[in-house]
Design a protein around this motif. Structure first.
Motif, PDB file in Angstrom:
ATOM      1  N   LEU A   1       0.817  -1.216   0.000  1.00 55.66           N
ATOM      2  CA  LEU A   1       0.000   0.000   0.000  1.00 55.66           C
ATOM      3  C   LEU A   1       0.848   1.263   0.000  1.00 55.66           C
ATOM      4  N   ASN A   2       2.081   1.176   0.451  1.00 55.19           N
ATOM      5  CA  ASN A   2       2.960   2.342   0.444  1.00 55.19           C
ATOM      6  C   ASN A   2       3.351   2.761  -0.970  1.00 55.19           C
ATOM      7  N   ASN A   3       3.120   1.909  -1.953  1.00 59.36           N
ATOM      8  CA  ASN A   3       3.436   2.251  -3.341  1.00 59.36           C
ATOM      9  C   ASN A   3       2.364   3.136  -3.976  1.00 59.36           C
ATOM     10  N   TYR A   4       1.184   3.133  -3.399  1.00 61.01           N
ATOM     11  CA  TYR A   4       0.081   3.908  -3.959  1.00 61.01           C
ATOM     12  C   TYR A   4       0.138   5.354  -3.469  1.00 61.01           C
ATOM     13  N   ALA A   5      -0.411   6.244  -4.257  1.00 60.72           N
ATOM     14  CA  ALA A   5      -0.430   7.666  -3.917  1.00 60.72           C
ATOM     15  C   ALA A   5      -1.259   7.882  -2.652  1.00 60.72           C
TER      16      ALA A   5
ATOM     17  N   PHE B   1      -9.056   4.334  -2.757  1.00 53.89           N
ATOM     18  CA  PHE B   1      -9.127   2.912  -2.408  1.00 53.89           C
ATOM     19  C   PHE B   1      -7.932   2.483  -1.557  1.00 53.89           C
ATOM     20  N   ALA B   2      -6.767   3.031  -1.846  1.00 50.50           N
ATOM     21  CA  ALA B   2      -5.597   2.727  -1.017  1.00 50.50           C
ATOM     22  C   ALA B   2      -5.792   3.287   0.392  1.00 50.50           C
ATOM     23  N   PHE B   3      -6.414   4.463   0.487  1.00 46.20           N
ATOM     24  CA  PHE B   3      -6.708   5.045   1.800  1.00 46.20           C
ATOM     25  C   PHE B   3      -7.667   4.149   2.581  1.00 46.20           C
ATOM     26  N   LEU B   4      -8.704   3.659   1.910  1.00 48.15           N
ATOM     27  CA  LEU B   4      -9.650   2.756   2.574  1.00 48.15           C
ATOM     28  C   LEU B   4      -8.975   1.457   3.005  1.00 48.15           C
ATOM     29  N   ALA B   5      -8.070   0.952   2.174  1.00 38.96           N
ATOM     30  CA  ALA B   5      -7.338  -0.261   2.541  1.00 38.96           C
ATOM     31  C   ALA B   5      -6.437  -0.010   3.742  1.00 38.96           C
ATOM     32  N   ARG B   6      -5.782   1.148   3.767  1.00 39.39           N
ATOM     33  CA  ARG B   6      -4.943   1.506   4.926  1.00 39.39           C
ATOM     34  C   ARG B   6      -5.793   1.610   6.197  1.00 39.39           C
ATOM     35  N   MET B   7      -6.960   2.211   6.081  1.00 42.06           N
ATOM     36  CA  MET B   7      -7.867   2.329   7.234  1.00 42.06           C
ATOM     37  C   MET B   7      -8.310   0.944   7.704  1.00 42.06           C
ATOM     38  N   GLY B   8      -8.579   0.050   6.764  1.00 41.22           N
ATOM     39  CA  GLY B   8      -8.981  -1.308   7.121  1.00 41.22           C
ATOM     40  C   GLY B   8      -7.874  -2.058   7.849  1.00 41.22           C
ATOM     41  N   ILE B   9      -6.649  -1.908   7.380  1.00 43.08           N
ATOM     42  CA  ILE B   9      -5.515  -2.551   8.045  1.00 43.08           C
ATOM     43  C   ILE B   9      -5.314  -1.953   9.429  1.00 43.08           C
ATOM     44  N   GLY B  10      -5.415  -0.642   9.534  1.00 43.23           N
ATOM     45  CA  GLY B  10      -5.281   0.008  10.838  1.00 43.23           C
ATOM     46  C   GLY B  10      -6.342  -0.462  11.819  1.00 43.23           C
ATOM     47  N   ALA B  11      -7.587  -0.549  11.365  1.00 45.45           N
ATOM     48  CA  ALA B  11      -8.676  -1.022  12.229  1.00 45.45           C
ATOM     49  C   ALA B  11      -8.436  -2.473  12.639  1.00 45.45           C
ATOM     50  N   SER B  12      -7.960  -3.278  11.709  1.00 44.35           N
ATOM     51  CA  SER B  12      -7.674  -4.681  12.019  1.00 44.35           C
ATOM     52  C   SER B  12      -6.616  -4.797  13.110  1.00 44.35           C
ATOM     53  N   ILE B  13      -5.578  -3.991  13.008  1.00 46.62           N
ATOM     54  CA  ILE B  13      -4.509  -4.022  14.015  1.00 46.62           C
ATOM     55  C   ILE B  13      -5.018  -3.536  15.361  1.00 46.62           C
TER      56      ILE B  13
END
Length: 165
Positions: free
Chosen positions: A20-24, A29-41
């Motif tokens: 995900l760090n490769n995306y702008a 969608f990358a922001f939503l994926a980052r939020m999902g990973i953060g919530a999971s952690i």
């Protein structure tokens, strides 16, 4: 594996460890994926920590006293300080993740199932011997699981050595 492969095919050799760090940063969608990973952690940490604390208490012989409030609070504070204190000084967990993946992956896929089958197979062989039944097929399966056990240890060592290079 598929998502990881697609990320590598998208970014090639320039791929970062967290794809995900490769995306702008502006990519929705990358922001939503980052939020999902953060919530999971965030939401899985208490569950993982509770198991960690109970395991440490059991390994130290204090598991039978885990119901005591003072021990519960003291062990929680001590483990939180030690794990988070260690996290403050460790910047790159790549080597630890690689070693853990190599060793624990081989253990999970090859070693533990083989050990479980061997343990149960020995009991079944003894039971068949006591009854006077033919156990040639079971003997072959137990032998194959010993080979799988050796393969698992070999792959764990190879994976660990490759991680250290």
């Amino acid at each position: 594996g598929l998502i990881m492969s697609m990320g590598f095919l998208t970014f090639g050799a320039a791929s970062q460890g967290l794809i995900l760090n490769n995306y702008a940063t502006k990519d929705t969608f990358a922001f939503l994926a980052r939020m999902g990973i953060g919530a999971s952690i965030i939401f899985s940490y208490p569950l993982n920590f509770a198991g960690f604390r109970e395991g440490v208490l059991s390994m130290t012989g204090l598991g039978k006293f885990a119901h005591r409030r003072d021990l519960h609070i003291a062990s929680t504070v001590l483990l939180m300080l030690s794990t988070n204190g260690l996290a403050l000084f460790m910047k790159d967990l790549g080597l630890i993740a690689a070693l853990g993946g190599a060793i624990l992956g081989s253990a999970l896929v090859y070693i533990f199932p083989a050990l479980m089958f061997i343990a149960n197979g020995r009991k079944a062989l003894k039971a068949k011997a006591d009854k006077g039944e033919n156990a040639n097929g079971l003997k072959a399966e137990v032998g194959a699981n010993y080979a799988l056990l050796v393969l698992g240890f070999f792959l764990a060592v190879v994976g660990a050595v490759m991680s250290l290079k």
